[in-house]
Scaffold this motif. Structure first.
Motif, short mmCIF file in Angstrom:
data_model
loop_
_atom_site.label_atom_id
_atom_site.label_comp_id
_atom_site.label_asym_id
_atom_site.label_seq_id
_atom_site.Cartn_x
_atom_site.Cartn_y
_atom_site.Cartn_z
N ARG A 1 25.32 57.60 76.69
CA ARG A 1 25.44 58.52 77.23
C ARG A 1 24.23 58.81 77.13
O ARG A 1 23.59 58.98 77.93
N GLU A 2 23.51 58.96 76.54
CA GLU A 2 21.83 58.58 76.27
C GLU A 2 21.38 57.76 77.34
O GLU A 2 20.31 57.66 78.03
N ILE A 3 21.87 56.61 76.52
CA ILE A 3 21.45 55.50 77.22
C ILE A 3 21.41 55.55 78.60
O ILE A 3 20.37 55.36 79.36
N ASN A 4 22.52 56.36 79.75
CA ASN A 4 22.61 56.07 80.68
C ASN A 4 21.86 56.65 80.98
O ASN A 4 21.46 56.76 82.30
N HIS A 5 21.58 58.03 80.35
CA HIS A 5 20.61 59.28 80.89
C HIS A 5 19.41 58.89 81.38
O HIS A 5 18.65 59.33 82.18
N GLN A 6 18.80 58.54 80.81
CA GLN A 6 17.46 57.46 80.25
C GLN A 6 17.10 56.16 80.94
O GLN A 6 16.03 56.15 81.96
N PHE A 7 18.19 56.08 81.74
CA PHE A 7 17.84 54.22 81.82
C PHE A 7 19.38 53.82 82.90
O PHE A 7 18.66 53.05 83.49
N GLY A 8 20.13 54.66 83.37
CA GLY A 8 20.89 54.49 83.83
C GLY A 8 21.05 55.31 85.51
O GLY A 8 19.73 55.46 86.10
N PRO A 9 22.55 56.02 85.71
CA PRO A 9 22.00 55.82 87.38
C PRO A 9 22.54 56.84 87.83
O PRO A 9 21.89 57.70 89.07
N LYS A 10 22.36 58.00 86.82
CA LYS A 10 22.25 59.23 86.92
C LYS A 10 21.09 59.91 87.12
O LYS A 10 20.24 58.84 86.79
N ILE A 11 20.70 60.94 87.61
CA ILE A 11 19.83 61.54 87.97
C ILE A 11 18.99 61.60 86.33
O ILE A 11 19.41 61.90 85.39
N LYS A 12 17.39 61.05 86.75
CA LYS A 12 16.40 61.20 84.84
C LYS A 12 16.25 62.19 84.38
O LYS A 12 15.79 63.44 85.50
N LYS A 13 15.57 62.66 83.69
CA LYS A 13 15.24 64.12 83.17
C LYS A 13 14.00 63.32 83.52
O LYS A 13 13.07 62.60 83.37
N THR A 14 13.22 65.24 82.77
CA THR A 14 11.70 65.02 83.68
C THR A 14 11.14 64.02 82.25
O THR A 14 10.37 63.83 83.04
N THR A 15 11.63 64.31 82.13
CA THR A 15 10.75 62.86 80.59
C THR A 15 11.22 62.76 79.99
O THR A 15 12.50 62.41 79.11
N GLU A 16 10.36 61.54 79.86
CA GLU A 16 11.23 60.13 79.22
C GLU A 16 11.36 60.60 77.43
O GLU A 16 10.36 60.58 76.36
N ASP A 17 12.08 60.73 77.30
CA ASP A 17 12.68 61.29 75.68
C ASP A 17 13.20 60.99 74.69
O ASP A 17 14.35 60.61 74.66
N THR A 18 12.40 59.95 74.61
CA THR A 18 13.34 58.49 73.38
C THR A 18 13.85 59.22 71.89
O THR A 18 14.43 58.29 71.49
N ASN A 19 12.73 60.60 71.51
CA ASN A 19 13.80 61.08 70.09
C ASN A 19 14.65 61.49 70.42
O ASN A 19 16.20 60.90 69.56
N GLU A 20 15.61 61.98 71.42
CA GLU A 20 16.99 62.31 71.82
C GLU A 20 17.87 60.47 71.32
O GLU A 20 19.07 60.43 70.01
N ILE A 21 17.51 59.48 72.11
CA ILE A 21 18.23 58.54 71.66
C ILE A 21 18.57 57.65 69.92
O ILE A 21 19.22 56.99 69.05
N GLY A 22 16.56 58.18 69.44
CA GLY A 22 15.73 58.02 67.97
C GLY A 22 17.55 58.90 67.22
O GLY A 22 18.37 58.03 66.22
N ASP A 23 17.60 59.73 67.26
CA ASP A 23 18.38 60.67 67.26
C ASP A 23 19.96 60.31 66.60
O ASP A 23 20.55 60.19 65.74
N GLU A 24 20.39 59.96 68.19
CA GLU A 24 21.74 59.07 68.10
C GLU A 24 21.45 58.11 67.08
O GLU A 24 22.29 57.85 66.47
N MET A 25 20.37 57.28 66.77
CA MET A 25 20.98 56.01 66.48
C MET A 25 20.48 56.43 64.69
O MET A 25 21.80 55.51 64.12
N ALA A 26 20.21 57.46 64.27
CA ALA A 26 20.07 57.90 62.91
C ALA A 26 21.51 58.20 63.24
O ALA A 26 21.79 58.06 61.63
N ASP A 27 22.10 58.82 63.72
CA ASP A 27 23.92 59.00 63.13
C ASP A 27 24.36 58.07 63.18
O ASP A 27 25.45 58.31 62.20
N ILE A 28 23.53 56.87 63.91
CA ILE A 28 25.02 56.29 63.53
C ILE A 28 24.89 55.08 62.12
O ILE A 28 25.93 54.66 61.39
#
Lengths: 104, 104, 104, 104
Positions: B40-67
């Motif tokens: 979901r985060e990958i689609n949010h930041q690099f996909g077709p949905k409306i982009k977030k105002t700030t490119e927040d790779t922290n959230e991607i990092g957090d999902e990876m840490a959960d994995i």
């Protein structure tokens, strides 16, 4: 081997090749493939299929290592520090989820 | 933090609670859920949905840490040493896949 | 073939065998494996790997059919009517998400 | 509702919007997300977490319908006929896997 070493070893491997890192969606698809291979091993060893003669957790470990390698590719390609992310996650757990489950 | 530390920190967290480690299939289902959150985060930041105002790779990092945390639960519950598995994987890559891709 | 037929054909196949339906977590692990195989095909045909000589969407279709078969096993084992679930989902979409995206 | 109807209903929904179909990798990421949501429901109802007061298989059915919708988007965007793919898969199973498991 530290999480930093994992990311460094991954980078050393990838940077040998012309191809370099894939796009995030492509790495995610690879991750999905690797998680599928782990799922197959889990069903082989703990599921309904005919059991293997030896319980070989090495194969499960190898599938997990492939997942870690793929995560590490994604982290490197996005300049994410997994060590920092993991520490943040654990620290959030202690402050937020500490009362969520029954203590011993 | 080493992969051994990751497994040790995970164990320290889990062993606070009565519940202990889940069964392999239950941990795998959790892993599937966490990979879904990364997707979901990958689609949010690099996909077709409306982009977030700030490119927040922290959230991607957090999902990876959960994995990584979930993998670490599976490894601990099956007595798998992720450090050893990762070293075996990298070493196999050098002997087997070294000629698979075009070198720089 | 209707979604009911899909579930009926699946049941006809499964009920030939002594083994019967697996447990929900085991079917989910199989689903994860099948989604992984679809992911591999997507990377083969649209990703960074060397392209196949012919663009063979049949293989992608076959992986999707395996996913539908596995979903159908899960639905049958839990007495879920996929036709009813799908109609409910589409109907919810029209009442809830209709204004979420920009109309043509 | 037939598999053809499922694909037609999906197309009717998608074609309302300017955005249209996403790229294959983006749809795959969405599929991964939806499978993750199904995994969460499976753990809720059959896993280690605190059980819900009512066994609500409707929610599991809804997650499966979301997966079918997402597959249907992928199929439409690639001109794949799921009905044909499913029939081919079942027919292959009868010719190939028929002796793989113990018959009743």
């Amino acid at each position: 081997m530290s999480l930093n070493d994992v990311q460094h070893q991954t980078h050393k491997w990838i940077s040998q090749f012309k191809e370099g890192y894939w796009q995030p969606h492509e790495i995610l698809a690879r991750l999905t493939e690797e998680v599928g291979e782990l799922a197959r091993e889990i069903n082989h060893q703990f599921g309904p299929k005919i059991k293997k003669t030896t319980e070989d957790t090495n194969e499960i470990g190898d599938e997990m290592a492939d997942i870690i390698f793929t995560l590490s590719c994604l982290a490197n390609s996005l300049n994410i520090d997994l060590d920092e992310s993991f520490k943040r996650t654990i620290s959030k757990s202690y402050s937020r989820d500490n009362q969520r489950f029954e203590k011993k």
